[in-house]
Design a protein around this motif. Sequence first.
Motif: not given
Length: 176
Positions: A7-27, A97-105
């Motif tokens: 991330l050091v020296g990375a441009s905002t555009a290059s960091v933005q391009s690495l985020v494919e999706a945002v999953l909002n798990l808690h309503p 109390a309700g939330s979708l849980l996500a596991f990254h194996p």
Amino acid sequence: MAYEMPLVGASTASVQSLVEAVLNLHPFHTLHCEAMARDFPNARFYGSERHHRQCPAVFWKTETVESDTVAEIFGDDLQFSLPAGIDYISEDEKVHAGSLLAFHPASGSIHVDDTLNVLPAPHFMRGRFQRLALHPSLQKALTSDDGAAEDFCAWLEVLGRRWSNARTLCAAHNGV
């Protein structure tokens, strides 16, 4: 979905391009949604039906985050689990109390907002362990169905067996 990037020296555009999706798990966690949409304009945004209502300015994907479709889209990287016996979206705005849980194996990490909480240990034991607790509003989140508490407990037991190789639990608000 694990990316190694300097991330050091990375441009905002290059960091933005690495985020494919945002999953909002808690309503009920919505304060960040519009800022994330501004910061990552090329990402796909998934949220619950409540996210869609609360943050209409975000260009949400049609599929809700808890849908089978989203589980299939991200199934190569993530496993999801929605607690049984409790309302995912409570009519009582104070019951979270309700939330979708996500596991990254691949990393052994579970992400959970509110259903499970990591509480600090007493002062004399800090650094040695932390306590895992259920959300304080769990009792109010139980559905009116007979056996809702038993359904929740059974879900929790199955989850514990299914994700037993987890090494890290990332909980909202209060700890890792």
